[in-house]
Design a protein around this motif. Structure first.
Motif, PDB file in Angstrom:
ATOM      1  N   LYS A 147       0.965  -1.222   0.297  1.00 51.33           N
ATOM      2  CA  LYS A 147       0.415  -0.180   0.177  1.00 51.33           C
ATOM      3  C   LYS A 147       0.695   1.110  -0.491  1.00 51.33           C
ATOM      4  CE  LYS A 147      -3.419   2.407   0.740  1.00 51.33           C
ATOM      5  NZ  LYS A 147      -4.837   2.888  -0.420  1.00 51.33           N
ATOM      6  N   VAL A 148       0.419   2.232  -0.587  1.00 48.66           N
ATOM      7  CA  VAL A 148       1.376   3.116  -1.196  1.00 48.66           C
ATOM      8  C   VAL A 148       0.769   4.702  -0.781  1.00 48.66           C
ATOM      9  CG1 VAL A 148       3.032   4.116  -2.551  1.00 48.66           C
ATOM     10  CG2 VAL A 148       2.720   2.065  -3.437  1.00 48.66           C
ATOM     11  N   ALA A 149       1.091   5.208   0.408  1.00 50.90           N
ATOM     12  CA  ALA A 149       0.190   6.771   1.027  1.00 50.90           C
ATOM     13  C   ALA A 149       1.112   7.390   2.335  1.00 50.90           C
ATOM     14  CB  ALA A 149      -0.976   6.259   1.606  1.00 50.90           C
ATOM     15  N   PRO A 150       0.877   8.647   1.960  1.00 54.29           N
ATOM     16  CA  PRO A 150       1.684   8.958   2.981  1.00 54.29           C
ATOM     17  C   PRO A 150       1.684   8.347   4.454  1.00 54.29           C
ATOM     18  CG  PRO A 150       1.313  10.655   1.927  1.00 54.29           C
ATOM     19  CD  PRO A 150       0.481   9.232   0.875  1.00 54.29           C
ATOM     20  N   ILE A 151       2.241   9.314   5.273  1.00 56.06           N
ATOM     21  CA  ILE A 151       2.299   7.955   6.858  1.00 56.06           C
ATOM     22  C   ILE A 151       1.381   8.902   7.544  1.00 56.06           C
ATOM     23  CG2 ILE A 151       3.374   9.640   8.138  1.00 56.06           C
ATOM     24  CD1 ILE A 151       4.077   6.554   9.660  1.00 56.06           C
ATOM     25  N   GLU A 152       0.835  10.707   7.080  1.00 58.07           N
ATOM     26  CA  GLU A 152      -0.612  10.424   7.669  1.00 58.07           C
ATOM     27  C   GLU A 152      -1.618  10.326   7.350  1.00 58.07           C
ATOM     28  OE1 GLU A 152       1.357  14.033   4.952  1.00 58.07           O
ATOM     29  OE2 GLU A 152       2.079  12.315   6.175  1.00 58.07           O
ATOM     30  N   GLU A 153      -1.756  10.250   6.139  1.00 62.05           N
ATOM     31  CA  GLU A 153      -2.522   8.984   5.239  1.00 62.05           C
ATOM     32  C   GLU A 153      -3.204   7.594   5.066  1.00 62.05           C
ATOM     33  OE1 GLU A 153      -2.867  11.252   1.379  1.00 62.05           O
ATOM     34  OE2 GLU A 153      -2.171  13.189   1.951  1.00 62.05           O
ATOM     35  N   PHE A 154      -1.959   6.894   5.940  1.00 62.70           N
ATOM     36  CA  PHE A 154      -1.830   5.692   5.924  1.00 62.70           C
ATOM     37  C   PHE A 154      -3.658   5.295   6.640  1.00 62.70           C
ATOM     38  CE2 PHE A 154      -0.256   1.893   5.639  1.00 62.70           C
ATOM     39  CZ  PHE A 154       0.282   1.287   4.264  1.00 62.70           C
ATOM     40  N   PRO A 155      -3.852   4.397   6.361  1.00 55.79           N
ATOM     41  CA  PRO A 155      -5.444   4.091   6.985  1.00 55.79           C
ATOM     42  C   PRO A 155      -4.672   2.721   7.740  1.00 55.79           C
ATOM     43  CG  PRO A 155      -5.340   3.468   4.302  1.00 55.79           C
ATOM     44  CD  PRO A 155      -4.342   3.979   4.407  1.00 55.79           C
ATOM     45  N   GLU A 156      -5.201   2.574   9.176  1.00 56.08           N
ATOM     46  CA  GLU A 156      -4.877   1.949  10.251  1.00 56.08           C
ATOM     47  C   GLU A 156      -4.739   0.602   9.562  1.00 56.08           C
ATOM     48  OE1 GLU A 156      -6.107   2.972  14.216  1.00 56.08           O
ATOM     49  OE2 GLU A 156      -5.646   5.174  13.968  1.00 56.08           O
ATOM     50  N   ASP A 157      -6.396   0.550   9.057  1.00 53.91           N
ATOM     51  CA  ASP A 157      -6.678  -1.068   8.960  1.00 53.91           C
ATOM     52  C   ASP A 157      -5.159  -1.482   7.533  1.00 53.91           C
ATOM     53  OD1 ASP A 157      -9.105  -0.654  10.628  1.00 53.91           O
ATOM     54  OD2 ASP A 157     -10.140  -0.787   8.316  1.00 53.91           O
ATOM     55  N   ASP A 158      -5.721  -0.562   6.603  1.00 51.11           N
ATOM     56  CA  ASP A 158      -3.702  -1.011   5.403  1.00 51.11           C
ATOM     57  C   ASP A 158      -2.845  -1.375   6.235  1.00 51.11           C
ATOM     58  OD1 ASP A 158      -5.621  -0.845   3.634  1.00 51.11           O
ATOM     59  OD2 ASP A 158      -5.261   1.204   3.132  1.00 51.11           O
TER      60      ASP A 158
END
Length: 259
Positions: free
Chosen positions: A94-105
């Motif tokens: 999963k690729v996303a900035p950490i502040e936007e990283f979904p907890e479920d992912d």
């Protein structure tokens, strides 16, 4: 080499399938795994079954589920009587900035890439040490040795897999069991091929430019690693010639980690 029993997680495509294919050719009994129902892989099981004298069996397990993950190695042992070779290959991204990283992912990546390896090792290792022979191969990544932005969960879990590898290697060092991590760079798989096409559309680049400028930018050879290269290394690590290789991180990354 014949009559070995191998469990390869995440083994219906890509690296895992290449390793399962190689083991089948080596006359291993092979326990395949993915999260889809067994009916989806009847043809694949039959294909691998025809490559050697070993038996091929499929075990459905969603490794993001703790109970299913814990049960997988137990089911393989119940079917074949033991596990001689364990390849922890399953992983997701999963690729996303950490502040936007979904907890479920985040939790799903940790469960599939790290927790499942722990459960499989914990179940398989006692039998290996009792018999005085075993091989555990964890498919980590160049991202187990280096970091990239926007891949916090993947990088964290692959670093953890490397640490798990070293720890178990020390615990098993006098028991005839080796434990190693293969750390590939970018490997040409159907998933990566799809990412190339998607990024070409999004960025308005040719697929060739996406490959060289985006995906293979950190890989000095500018060539994808092929799944078969990983499979050949796994086969070597399972040989008696590799008995002194343990606790190692083996990079197959086109020079990425040389920089």
């Amino acid at each position: 080499m014949s009559e070995r029993v191998a469990l390869v997680t995440g083994s219906t495509s890509g690296i895992g399938l290449a390793i399962a294919h190689k083991f089948a050719q080596m006359n291993y009994h092979v326990a395949l795994n993915s999260f889809e129902p067994a009916d989806a892989w009847t043809t694949l099981v039959a294909e691998l079954d025809g490559l050697g004298s070993g038996e091929i069996a499929y075990f459905q397990a969603d490794l993001s589920d703790g109970a299913a993950s814990r049960a997988l190695a137990e089911q393989a042992i119940a079917r074949f009587g033991r596990i001689d070779v364990l390849v922890n290959n399953a992983g997701i991204q999963k690729v996303a900035p950490i502040e936007e990283f979904p907890e479920d992912d985040w939790q799903r990546i940790v469960s599939v890439s790290l927790d499942s390896a722990f459960h499989a090792i914990r179940t398989s290792l006692p039998g290996m040490t009792e018999r005085g022979w075993g091989r555990i191969i964890n498919i980590a990544s160049a991202h187990g040795l280096r970091a990239s932005p926007f891949k916090s969960a993947y990088v964290a879990t692959k670093h953890a897999v490397v640490g798990l590898t070293k720890t178990v290697a020390l615990e098993a060092a006098e028991k005839g069991v080796t434990v190693n991590a293969i750390c590939p760079g970018y490997v040409w798989t159907p998933l990566v091929a799809k990412q190339v096409a998607d990024q070409a559309r999004v960025h308005g680049l040719s697929e060739e430019d996406v490959i060289r400028q985006v995906i293979l930018a950190p890989q000095p050879t500018k060539q994808f690693v092929q799944p078969g290269e990983i499979a050949e290394m796994a086969a070597y690590l399972c040989s008696d010639w590799a008995r002194s290789i343990t606790g190692s991180t083996i990079s197959i990354d086109g020079g990425w980690t040389a920089k």
